[in-house]
Design an enzyme around this catalytic site. Structure first.
Site, PDB file in Angstrom:
ATOM      1  N   MET A   1     -32.824  30.767  17.827  1.00 15.77           N
ATOM      2  CA  MET A   1     -34.126  31.426  17.959  1.00 15.77           C
ATOM      3  C   MET A   1     -35.049  31.063  16.785  1.00 15.77           C
ATOM      4  O   MET A   1     -36.219  30.739  16.979  1.00 15.77           O
ATOM      5  CB  MET A   1     -33.951  32.948  18.040  1.00 15.77           C
ATOM      6  CG  MET A   1     -33.220  33.423  19.271  1.00 15.77           C
ATOM      7  SD  MET A   1     -34.069  33.030  20.805  1.00 15.77           S
ATOM      8  CE  MET A   1     -35.351  34.278  20.826  1.00 15.77           C
TER       9      MET A   1
ATOM     10  N   LYS B   1     -28.990  37.943  12.779  1.00 11.37           N
ATOM     11  CA  LYS B   1     -28.224  38.833  13.663  1.00 11.37           C
ATOM     12  C   LYS B   1     -28.559  40.258  13.279  1.00 11.37           C
ATOM     13  O   LYS B   1     -28.652  40.572  12.079  1.00 11.37           O
ATOM     14  CB  LYS B   1     -26.723  38.605  13.442  1.00 11.37           C
ATOM     15  CG  LYS B   1     -26.104  37.658  14.408  1.00 11.37           C
ATOM     16  CD  LYS B   1     -24.603  37.968  14.569  1.00 11.37           C
ATOM     17  CE  LYS B   1     -24.030  37.277  15.778  1.00 11.37           C
ATOM     18  NZ  LYS B   1     -23.935  35.836  15.638  1.00 11.37           N
TER      19      LYS B   1
ATOM     20  N   SER C   1     -38.539  38.305  23.494  1.00  8.31           N
ATOM     21  CA  SER C   1     -37.800  38.056  24.735  1.00  8.31           C
ATOM     22  C   SER C   1     -38.098  36.667  25.275  1.00  8.31           C
ATOM     23  O   SER C   1     -39.213  36.167  25.146  1.00  8.31           O
ATOM     24  CB  SER C   1     -38.158  39.095  25.795  1.00  8.31           C
ATOM     25  OG  SER C   1     -37.459  38.786  26.989  1.00  8.31           O
TER      26      SER C   1
ATOM     27  N   LYS D   1     -38.940  46.739  23.458  1.00 12.38           N
ATOM     28  CA  LYS D   1     -37.993  45.657  23.773  1.00 12.38           C
ATOM     29  C   LYS D   1     -36.686  46.228  24.333  1.00 12.38           C
ATOM     30  O   LYS D   1     -36.096  45.677  25.261  1.00 12.38           O
ATOM     31  CB  LYS D   1     -37.720  44.799  22.524  1.00 12.38           C
ATOM     32  CG  LYS D   1     -36.630  43.741  22.725  1.00 12.38           C
ATOM     33  CD  LYS D   1     -37.021  42.736  23.789  1.00 12.38           C
ATOM     34  CE  LYS D   1     -36.067  41.692  24.243  1.00 12.38           C
ATOM     35  NZ  LYS D   1     -34.699  41.610  23.946  1.00 12.38           N
TER      36      LYS D   1
ATOM     37  N   HIS E   1     -37.279  47.143  27.817  1.00 15.83           N
ATOM     38  CA  HIS E   1     -37.300  45.873  28.565  1.00 15.83           C
ATOM     39  C   HIS E   1     -35.868  45.494  28.965  1.00 15.83           C
ATOM     40  O   HIS E   1     -35.599  45.124  30.100  1.00 15.83           O
ATOM     41  CB  HIS E   1     -37.936  44.791  27.687  1.00 15.83           C
ATOM     42  CG  HIS E   1     -37.684  43.378  28.124  1.00 15.83           C
ATOM     43  ND1 HIS E   1     -36.463  42.754  27.961  1.00 15.83           N
ATOM     44  CD2 HIS E   1     -38.487  42.464  28.733  1.00 15.83           C
ATOM     45  CE1 HIS E   1     -36.520  41.526  28.444  1.00 15.83           C
ATOM     46  NE2 HIS E   1     -37.750  41.322  28.913  1.00 15.83           N
TER      47      HIS E   1
ATOM     48  N   GLU F   1     -34.070  45.015  32.484  1.00 16.74           N
ATOM     49  CA  GLU F   1     -33.366  43.736  32.750  1.00 16.74           C
ATOM     50  C   GLU F   1     -31.987  44.003  33.382  1.00 16.74           C
ATOM     51  O   GLU F   1     -31.620  43.381  34.384  1.00 16.74           O
ATOM     52  CB  GLU F   1     -33.228  42.994  31.419  1.00 16.74           C
ATOM     53  CG  GLU F   1     -32.392  41.738  31.420  1.00 16.74           C
ATOM     54  CD  GLU F   1     -32.248  41.152  29.997  1.00 16.74           C
ATOM     55  OE1 GLU F   1     -33.272  40.980  29.309  1.00 16.74           O
ATOM     56  OE2 GLU F   1     -31.103  40.880  29.573  1.00 16.74           O
TER      57      GLU F   1
ATOM     58  N   HIS G   1     -29.054  83.320  31.649  1.00 15.81           N
ATOM     59  CA  HIS G   1     -30.051  82.372  31.145  1.00 15.81           C
ATOM     60  C   HIS G   1     -31.459  82.628  31.673  1.00 15.81           C
ATOM     61  O   HIS G   1     -32.389  81.969  31.261  1.00 15.81           O
ATOM     62  CB  HIS G   1     -29.618  80.946  31.490  1.00 15.81           C
ATOM     63  CG  HIS G   1     -28.382  80.511  30.767  1.00 15.81           C
ATOM     64  ND1 HIS G   1     -28.330  80.421  29.400  1.00 15.81           N
ATOM     65  CD2 HIS G   1     -27.143  80.192  31.210  1.00 15.81           C
ATOM     66  CE1 HIS G   1     -27.119  80.030  29.033  1.00 15.81           C
ATOM     67  NE2 HIS G   1     -26.373  79.896  30.120  1.00 15.81           N
TER      68      HIS G   1
HETATM   69  C1  6PG Z   1     -34.300  38.648  26.240  1.00 15.46           C
HETATM   70  C2  6PG Z   1     -32.914  39.142  26.553  1.00 15.46           C
HETATM   71  C3  6PG Z   1     -31.979  38.939  25.408  1.00 15.46           C
HETATM   72  C4  6PG Z   1     -30.517  39.136  25.815  1.00 15.46           C
HETATM   73  C5  6PG Z   1     -30.074  40.568  25.629  1.00 15.46           C
HETATM   74  C6  6PG Z   1     -29.183  41.159  26.651  1.00 15.46           C
HETATM   75  O1  6PG Z   1     -35.195  39.437  26.403  1.00 15.46           O
HETATM   76  O2  6PG Z   1     -34.459  37.471  25.885  1.00 15.46           O
HETATM   77  O3  6PG Z   1     -32.958  40.505  26.854  1.00 15.46           O
HETATM   78  O4  6PG Z   1     -32.410  39.762  24.389  1.00 15.46           O
HETATM   79  O5  6PG Z   1     -30.251  38.603  27.034  1.00 15.46           O
HETATM   80  O6  6PG Z   1     -29.439  40.534  24.377  1.00 15.46           O
HETATM   81  O7  6PG Z   1     -27.879  40.820  26.389  1.00 15.46           O
HETATM   82  P1  6PG Z   1     -26.593  41.522  26.988  1.00 15.46           P
HETATM   83  O8  6PG Z   1     -26.617  41.319  28.465  1.00 15.46           O
HETATM   84  O9  6PG Z   1     -25.504  40.743  26.331  1.00 15.46           O
HETATM   85  O10 6PG Z   1     -26.572  42.952  26.566  1.00 15.46           O
END
Ligand code: 6PG
Length: 470
Positions: free
Chosen positions: A16, A76, A129, A184, A187, A191, A451
């Protein structure tokens, strides 16, 4: 010789950090880069030089910056980031700006901000992301922190962020504190839900529709237009169509049926609990991953299909019609969580801006985010607007609800596990229902715990003497 000072330092030269350095350099921003580990600098040098100035130590890199110094850490999350922050705190001056581009928990960001602000050093939490390609050619960026620090970094991030088809930058600043890392995190919760939705659709088409992976891939590719056009659908198609070189089988058939995670989905569910926001679909998606690793062959389960499926094309038609609603519910829960956290922490996060920042570059980008951002426009989090109340949602619900229900019935009758589809429906039903049975819960709570309850016919709180039914 008085050399020109540089615009930004990148510390951390993993995938990254390297790609972001080149992205900045492409945009005419002068970059100095380094890493706490000499081996990382060495392996990055071939790809970075001469576009990026490399230094042997982070300290040396920081000395080359113009003031206030802007330092993007791409380490990290956790201990490595903490360690670097401690080192930086010794050499930075008041007004300097550290930026943490890792997947850091928003509470850690806030604790570090507090520590650094005591020395006048700002820390911006930056959600990034889009993985390696995003970092190189345009990620979605979500920032949070001190307003002056944000103002200083915004022009740089606007330049390197992904752009929509109309050229708008997918960078957003979401308020003080850990707001950027919170957006994030939400997000990532979305995802997880979108990925699990596609996994359930695949399973449904495979087991109930008797379709092969490649055929499912072709079908999904055909749906990748209109409002459901999305990066994750594109990824799903590629995965379903890939062939294993060794066996010639569909690759998906040789991949072990067990999903890992690195924690951000779990944080989203925990945040839902903490801020009192129901995110059942995001939770179901996270728990589906956990359960995938805890399956036990000793649990005997021989499901019997109780209903013959209609044709696979009927099923496919239903899924296609219901997909926008499934996606909308995932977005709605993530955005609702952001709204509640913003209200509770005073971030004043603009939900429309979050939807806009996600339109390109990030993993959950989809065509649906454009109408969604429009529907949320002007709806600051204080306005209490919820995605599901918008006129846009009303028409997505009208199109998708009955088919989503039919799809769920088919899946349940064929013992196809559909945690996300089922919880999405339960969310929709619970959110919009005239009655959810909570009156009975309140009666039960009053019965054994005194309650009290509210009444429908007058204001105030009441108790009932249950034993003598008075
Ligand atoms: C992004 C992703 C990226 C990664 C996550 C999820 O936005 O580029 O979200 O951050 O894929 O870390 O990872 P896991 O599925 O391992 O929890």
């Amino acid at each position: 010789m008085n050399k020109r000072k540089l615009d930004i330092a990148i510390l951390g030269l993993g995938v990254m950090g390297r790609n972001l350095s080149l992205n900045f350099a492409d945009k005419g921003i002068s970059v100095v880069a380094s890493d706490p580990f000499p081996s990382a600098i060495e392996s990055a040098s071939a790809s970075l030089e001469p576009h990026v100035t490399l230094c042997a130590t982070p300290e040396e890199a920081v000395k080359k910056l113009s003031k206030p110094r802007r330092i993007l850490m791409m380490m990290k999350a956790g201990e490595p980031t903490d360690k670097l922050i401690d080192e930086m705190a010794l050499i930075l001056e008041p007004g300097d700006i550290l930026i943490d581009g890792g997947n850091t928990h928003f509470r850690d960001t806030e604790a570090r901000q507090k520590r650094l602000e005591a020395k006048g050093i700002h820390l911006v939490g930056l959600g990034v992301s889009g993985g390696e390609t995003g970092a190189r050619h345009g990620p979605a960026l979500m920032a949070g922190g001190n307003a002056d620090a944000i103002a200083s970094v915004t022009p740089l991030f606007q330049l390197i962020a992904a752009k929509t088809a109309l050229g708008e930058s997918c960078y957003g600043a979401f308020g003080e504190g850990g707001a950027g890392h919170f957006v994030k995190m939400a997000h990532n919760g979305i995802e997880y839900a979108m990925m699990q939705s596609f996994a359930e659709i695949y399973l449904l088409l495979r087991d109930a529709g008797k379709m092969k992976p490649a055929a499912i891939g072709d079908l999904l590719a055909y749906w990748n237009e209109g409002e459901t056009a999305s990066y994750l659908l594109e990824v799903t198609v590629q995965v379903l169509k890939a062939v294993d070189r060794e066996t010639g089988k569909p690759l998906v058939d040789v991949i072990r049926d067990k999903a890992a995670h690195k924690g951000t989905g779990q944080w989203t569910v925990e945040a839902g609990l903490e801020f009192g926001v129901a995110v059942p679909t995001l939770a179901a998606a996270f728990e589906a991953r956990v359960l995938s690793s805890r399956r036990n062959p000793d649990v005997r389960h021989q499901p019997q299909a109780i209903d013959r499926m209609g044709s696979s094309s009927d099923l496919a038609g239903d899924i296609h019609t219901a997909l926008p609603l499934l996606m909308l519910i995932a977005y709605a829960q993530g955005l609702d969580l952001i709204a509640e956290a913003s209200n509770s922490k005073g971030w004043k996060t603009d939900l429309a801006q979050a939807a806009k920042a996600w339109r390109a570059g990030c993993i959950i980008r989809s065509a649906m985010l454009e109408p969604l951002a429009l529907a949320l426009h002007g709806g600051g989090t204080e306005s209490g607007i919820n995605v599901m109340q918008t006129a846009y949602a009303a028409q997505v619900i009208a199109r998708g609800e009955s088919v989503l229900r039919r799809m769920a019935i088919k899946a349940l009758s064929h013992a196809v596990p559909i945690p996300v589809i089922a919880s999405s429906l339960a969310y929709l039903d619970g959110l919009g229902a005239a009655s959810v049975g909570a009156n009975l819960i309140q009666g039960q709570r009053d019965f054994f715990g005194a309650h009290s309850f509210e009444r429908v016919d007058r204001a105030g709180t009441f108790r009932h003497h249950w034993q003598n039914n008075k």
